[in-house]
Every structure is written in C-alpha cells, then in structure tokens.
Design a protein around this motif. Structure first.
Motif, PDB file in Angstrom:
ATOM      1  N   PRO A 128       0.832  -1.211   0.000  1.00 30.38           N
ATOM      2  CA  PRO A 128       0.000   0.000   0.000  1.00 30.38           C
ATOM      3  C   PRO A 128       0.866   1.261   0.000  1.00 30.38           C
ATOM      4  CG  PRO A 128       0.093  -0.883   2.203  1.00 30.38           C
ATOM      5  CD  PRO A 128       0.868  -1.842   1.330  1.00 30.38           C
ATOM      6  N   VAL A 129       0.423   2.269  -0.717  1.00 28.03           N
ATOM      7  CA  VAL A 129       1.182   3.512  -0.785  1.00 28.03           C
ATOM      8  C   VAL A 129       1.153   4.239   0.554  1.00 28.03           C
ATOM      9  CG1 VAL A 129       1.376   5.728  -1.970  1.00 28.03           C
ATOM     10  CG2 VAL A 129       0.729   3.677  -3.256  1.00 28.03           C
ATOM     11  N   LEU A 130       0.003   4.242   1.206  1.00 32.15           N
ATOM     12  CA  LEU A 130      -0.148   4.863   2.521  1.00 32.15           C
ATOM     13  C   LEU A 130      -1.031   3.969   3.377  1.00 32.15           C
ATOM     14  CD1 LEU A 130       0.252   7.256   4.460  1.00 32.15           C
ATOM     15  CD2 LEU A 130      -1.802   8.295   3.462  1.00 32.15           C
ATOM     16  N   GLN A 131      -0.556   3.617   4.545  1.00 32.93           N
ATOM     17  CA  GLN A 131      -1.292   2.725   5.444  1.00 32.93           C
ATOM     18  C   GLN A 131      -1.169   3.222   6.873  1.00 32.93           C
ATOM     19  OE1 GLN A 131      -1.405  -1.892   5.368  1.00 32.93           O
ATOM     20  NE2 GLN A 131       0.176  -1.384   6.858  1.00 32.93           N
ATOM     21  N   MET A 132      -2.276   3.168   7.611  1.00 32.56           N
ATOM     22  CA  MET A 132      -2.301   3.582   9.011  1.00 32.56           C
ATOM     23  C   MET A 132      -2.628   2.376   9.885  1.00 32.56           C
ATOM     24  SD  MET A 132      -4.635   6.446  10.974  1.00 32.56           S
ATOM     25  CE  MET A 132      -6.098   5.414  10.958  1.00 32.56           C
ATOM     26  N   ARG A 133      -1.883   2.244  10.979  1.00 33.90           N
ATOM     27  CA  ARG A 133      -2.138   1.192  11.953  1.00 33.90           C
ATOM     28  C   ARG A 133      -2.234   1.820  13.329  1.00 33.90           C
ATOM     29  NH1 ARG A 133       2.533  -3.192  11.002  1.00 33.90           N
ATOM     30  NH2 ARG A 133       3.729  -1.387  11.710  1.00 33.90           N
ATOM     31  N   SER A 134      -3.143   1.305  14.127  1.00 35.06           N
ATOM     32  CA  SER A 134      -3.338   1.854  15.462  1.00 35.06           C
ATOM     33  C   SER A 134      -3.719   0.740  16.417  1.00 35.06           C
ATOM     34  CB  SER A 134      -4.430   2.934  15.448  1.00 35.06           C
ATOM     35  OG  SER A 134      -4.608   3.478  16.751  1.00 35.06           O
ATOM     36  N   PRO A 150      -5.461   0.558   5.012  1.00 35.82           N
ATOM     37  CA  PRO A 150      -4.752   1.095   3.843  1.00 35.82           C
ATOM     38  C   PRO A 150      -5.493   2.323   3.305  1.00 35.82           C
ATOM     39  CG  PRO A 150      -5.118  -1.282   3.653  1.00 35.82           C
ATOM     40  CD  PRO A 150      -5.972  -0.795   4.782  1.00 35.82           C
ATOM     41  N   ALA A 151      -4.869   3.486   3.394  1.00 37.25           N
ATOM     42  CA  ALA A 151      -5.522   4.720   2.935  1.00 37.25           C
ATOM     43  C   ALA A 151      -5.393   4.911   1.435  1.00 37.25           C
ATOM     44  CB  ALA A 151      -4.933   5.924   3.681  1.00 37.25           C
ATOM     45  N   LEU A 152      -4.218   4.586   0.884  1.00 37.15           N
ATOM     46  CA  LEU A 152      -3.980   4.743  -0.551  1.00 37.15           C
ATOM     47  C   LEU A 152      -3.402   3.446  -1.094  1.00 37.15           C
ATOM     48  CD1 LEU A 152      -2.389   8.317  -0.703  1.00 37.15           C
ATOM     49  CD2 LEU A 152      -4.742   7.675  -1.259  1.00 37.15           C
ATOM     50  N   MET A 153      -4.070   2.912  -2.129  1.00 35.39           N
ATOM     51  CA  MET A 153      -3.591   1.713  -2.799  1.00 35.39           C
ATOM     52  C   MET A 153      -3.780   1.878  -4.297  1.00 35.39           C
ATOM     53  SD  MET A 153      -4.694  -1.570  -0.468  1.00 35.39           S
ATOM     54  CE  MET A 153      -3.619  -2.606  -1.458  1.00 35.39           C
ATOM     55  N   LYS A 154      -2.888   1.289  -5.049  1.00 35.50           N
ATOM     56  CA  LYS A 154      -3.004   1.363  -6.493  1.00 35.50           C
ATOM     57  C   LYS A 154      -4.190   0.568  -7.010  1.00 35.50           C
ATOM     58  CE  LYS A 154       1.997   1.933  -7.021  1.00 35.50           C
ATOM     59  NZ  LYS A 154       3.261   1.376  -7.605  1.00 35.50           N
ATOM     60  N   LYS A 155      -4.502  -0.541  -6.329  1.00 37.00           N
ATOM     61  CA  LYS A 155      -5.630  -1.363  -6.756  1.00 37.00           C
ATOM     62  C   LYS A 155      -6.142  -2.161  -5.569  1.00 37.00           C
ATOM     63  CE  LYS A 155      -7.020  -4.606 -10.363  1.00 37.00           C
ATOM     64  NZ  LYS A 155      -6.557  -5.429 -11.521  1.00 37.00           N
ATOM     65  N   ARG A 156      -7.435  -2.060  -5.310  1.00 35.85           N
ATOM     66  CA  ARG A 156      -8.061  -2.817  -4.221  1.00 35.85           C
ATOM     67  C   ARG A 156      -8.810  -3.999  -4.827  1.00 35.85           C
ATOM     68  NH1 ARG A 156      -8.022   0.546   0.456  1.00 35.85           N
ATOM     69  NH2 ARG A 156      -7.616   2.728  -0.081  1.00 35.85           N
ATOM     70  N   ILE A 157      -8.442  -5.193  -4.345  1.00 37.68           N
ATOM     71  CA  ILE A 157      -9.024  -6.408  -4.902  1.00 37.68           C
ATOM     72  C   ILE A 157      -9.932  -7.109  -3.896  1.00 37.68           C
ATOM     73  CG2 ILE A 157      -8.502  -8.654  -5.919  1.00 37.68           C
ATOM     74  CD1 ILE A 157      -5.876  -7.509  -6.904  1.00 37.68           C
ATOM     75  N   SER A 158      -9.437  -7.338  -2.698  1.00 43.11           N
ATOM     76  CA  SER A 158     -10.186  -8.081  -1.693  1.00 43.11           C
ATOM     77  C   SER A 158     -10.700  -7.148  -0.615  1.00 43.11           C
ATOM     78  CB  SER A 158      -9.304  -9.171  -1.078  1.00 43.11           C
ATOM     79  OG  SER A 158      -8.195  -8.592  -0.412  1.00 43.11           O
ATOM     80  N   ALA A 159     -11.546  -7.697   0.255  1.00 42.66           N
ATOM     81  CA  ALA A 159     -12.099  -6.909   1.357  1.00 42.66           C
ATOM     82  C   ALA A 159     -11.018  -6.508   2.337  1.00 42.66           C
ATOM     83  CB  ALA A 159     -13.197  -7.701   2.068  1.00 42.66           C
TER      84      ALA A 159
END
Length: 432
Positions: A128-134, A150-159
């Motif tokens: 993922p280009v940008l991902q947040m974890r807490s 995942p805040a920014l991804m090039k392609k989202r495929i699964s849930a």
C-alpha cells in the motif's frame, strides 16, 4: 604514602556486552498480530532465521531514528536495491538493472516504556502507498483493540484491502482475540480467531482462519480452516537467562511443523592483549533453532514443491561488536557476519554469502543499519555482576573459572528478580 604503596589490585571483571538487537522490532507490533502466530517460539525463530540474512544480490539500508526532543515518536526508513550484481572481473561497461524499493514508517506511542498503545503511518512506493495502523491496550483490564487501514492503494481487490479491525484479551495465562474485515461479506467473518492458554511450562493454542469460498455454516466444520499447536518451554522470557522452547503444530490439517529454539548464555576466557589485566572473561550469547515441515494430506504437489522441508540456524555473539550467523536449508545455505559500532546512533554493517546448490553458485548480499531506538546498556544488581561503568564491566567475584568449563550465568534473573533491569529486558508478566 604507605596506602599508595599497599594499594590493592583492581578486582577481576567480566565483560557483559549488550545484545545486538533487543527487544526485536517485531515485538513492537505484537498487539497487531494473533498471539498464536507469535508464541510457541515463532517470534524467536523468525528473528533467528531472518535477521541479517540478506537475500542474494540485494543491498538494503535501514535508518531507525528517534528525535531527541520527543522520545514518543520514531522514524524507520528502508531502501532496498534489487537485482544488483557484484563482479570481481568482467566488462567495465556492464550496467545491471536496478529496482529500488523504498518505504518509511512514522510511529507514535503514548508511553515511552509501553509499546502496546501506538499509532503509525507507513509510506511506500509500492502497495500500500499509505497505510495507518493503530492499537490501544489497557494492561489493568487486559483488553485491547487494533486496526489496519490502507488509505492509498493502487488497486483494491479483496475486502482486506479496505481495512482490518480486531479485539483481544490478554493475561498471564490466556490470550483470546479475533480480527474481522468491516467491508467483508457476512460469510467472510471473522478473518481470524485464536485462543492460547499457558499452564506452567506448557502452552496450547488453536486458531481459526477461514479459506475463501464455502458456506458459512460449513466453514467451522472444515478442518482445513483450523490450526492447533502445543509448546513446552523453560526460561524466564528475559534474554539474560538461558531458555528453550519446543513446539509441535498441525496447520490447516495439511502441514505438520516441529520446531526447537534454544538461547544459551555462556562465559569464556578473554585472550585479548588489548584488554586490561583485570578482565578475565566475557559473556557470549548463542542461539540455535530448527524447523521441520512436512505435508500430511493427500494433496498432490508440483515437482517444484517438495513434500517436506527443513531449515537449521545458529548464531554466536562473540562480543558487543561481532555477530556470526548461519543457516542451512534443503536448497541453499547462508553465512552472515555483522559488525556493530555502539555510537549514538549505532551503525551495523552485515554481509551474507548464499550458496545455491541448485545452480552451484555463491552470491552475496549486503545490509546497512543506522539506529538509536534501543538502549545499548543495562544494569544489574546481582553480587556476581555489579555494574561499575557504562562500558559493561562487572565484578567477577563468585564465578568459578575452571579449565575446559563454561559456567552458566548465575544471577537474580534466574531467581525471577527483574526489578533492577530496564523495562525492555524484563519478561512480559501480565501478557501471554
């Protein structure tokens, strides 16, 4: 004048170097993982099999820094160059293809000494280009909640690409929790659920991970979605005392895994002309582990996938500066040497040589790390090892040195007294 002439010689001392990397970085995010995937010696084996073993023809650089003004935050930046070539002789105009993978991790945690409540941002030039974890954890209650988004991804495929959330409860003898995907369909819940219990030296656990496809009412009955493990371990959990762990696991009814890990603390004589005369010995850390995997189902495997595999690894930290590791697998073997300077920040350089037996070639990988996240020193109040200076010099009284023997470390650590140790070197008492 008489006191000066009759001055007693300095007491004999033993050098006790700090561990190369402790606590491991993977332990900082343990609350985002299933306890089933970390216990039974799995975390220790992962560090033994992976740390400082660079892949062939790969150079990686990692910078791990903590700002001086704000100890609650830190930054980890990693750059990996793939497909590089090292030539001793060859054409000067050769230009190998290079692929650079870079990422950065910015982390904030509420308590400097407690890594279980934190938030981090992961930035990369790949998915993922940008991902947040807490993660939020309350030690008094034992309850915690966490999320990966995942805040920014090039392609989202699964849930799973839309986020994962989880709840957990942990105590000294029990860990239970589950993760789910908020945007998943009803028949895809939960993503994972686990239950681990510890009874004395024995640890047992079970984990449920449903496979894609199938009806909801039949997923729980399908043994392919279940894994179980049992482990037997001895040791306090602190790296300053010897320990070992033996585990057996049946993963998804298709794979049987047997593993063993041992951490040994020994002392040897110092034969270094550059040391002072009162330095008579040094503490060493030796780790050994193996893992055997074999299939137990009737599923046919391809010619490239063996029915069973194994890997064996060992490491020896000779002093505070040098670490030697080696591992052996069915297709290749790797030997790595790491050198560490304890400046602030510290610098670590490692080189790995991998022998691929399928092609009969030896290839090399290199790594460089810069870090000031973990403290380099610790103090102990045991009468056999009393800290004199921050250079890890301890009194050697009470140790019996015999030719041909390496006495074990005798200290308050073996008796369970960890009050004089920094928090990062104490075993986790309230969390399994």
């Amino acid at each position: 004048m008489g006191n000066w002439l009759n001055k007693e010689p300095p007491p004999p001392m033993v050098l006790v170097p700090p561990l190369f990397d402790f606590p491991p970085l993977a332990a900082r995010t343990r609350m985002l993982e299933s306890s089933y995937n970390l216990l039974f010696g799995k975390l220790a084996l992962k560090c033994l099999f992976d740390d400082y073993f660079e892949e062939a023809r790969r150079f990686s650089a990692r910078i791990m820094l903590k700002p001086i003004d704000d100890p609650h935050v830190d930054l980890i930046a990693t750059v990996i160059i793939l497909n590089f070539s090292l030539f001793v002789s060859g054409p000067l105009d050769h230009k190998p293809e290079e692929k650079i993978v870079g990422n950065a991790l910015f982390r904030w945690q509420s308590d400097v000494d407690d890594p279980h409540t934190f938030m981090d941002l992961f930035v990369s030039n790949s998915d993922p280009v940008l991902q947040m974890r807490s993660c939020v954890y309350y030690p008094k209650l034992g309850f915690g909640a966490f999320g990966i988004f995942p805040a920014l991804m090039k392609k989202r495929i699964s849930a799973e690409d839309y986020g994962v959330m989880g709840l957990r409860y942990g105590s000294e003898s029990l860990s239970i929790g589950a993760t789910l995907m908020p945007f998943a369909l009803k028949d895809e819940l939960p993503k994972c659920a686990w239950l681990v219990s510890k009874m004395g030296r024995l640890t047992v656990g079970v984990q449920y991970e449903p496979q894609n496809g199938g009806k909801e009412d039949t997923k729980y009955k399908n043994l392919m979605n279940w894994s179980c493990a049992i482990g037997y371990g001895v040791g306090s959990g602190s790296p300053l005392s010897p320990s070992f762990n033996f585990g057996l696991e049946l993963a998804k009814r298709s794979q049987f895994i047997a593993s063993f890990y041992q951490h040994v603390v020994v002392q040897r004589r110092v034969k270094n002309p550059f040391e002072e005369n009162e330095i008579i010995g040094i503490t060493n850390y030796i780790d050994f582990g193996f893992e055997l995997q074999t299939r137990v189902d009737d599923a046919r495997t391809s010619n490239n996938t063996p029915e069973s595999s194994f890997q064996v690894a060992a490491s020896w930290q000779a002093n505070k500066n040098f670490l030697l590791k080696g591992k052996l697998g069915p297709l290749s073997s790797t030997l790595t040497l790491a050198f560490k300077s304890w400046w602030k920040p510290s610098f670590t350089f490692n080189i790995s040589a991998t022998r691929d037996r399928t092609i009969g070639k030896t290839q090399y990988g290199f790594g460089l790390r810069v870090e000031n996240l973990r403290e380099a020193s610790y103090q102990r109040a045991d009468p056999n090892f009393v800290m004199l200076t921050p250079s890890k010099e301890h009194l050697a009284e009470g140790n019996v040195w015999k030719i041909g023997e390496r006495p074990m470390l005798q200290s308050d650590v073996n008796a369970g007294n960890f009050e004089e140790l920094p928090r990062e070197l104490r075993p986790l008492k309230k969390i399994l």
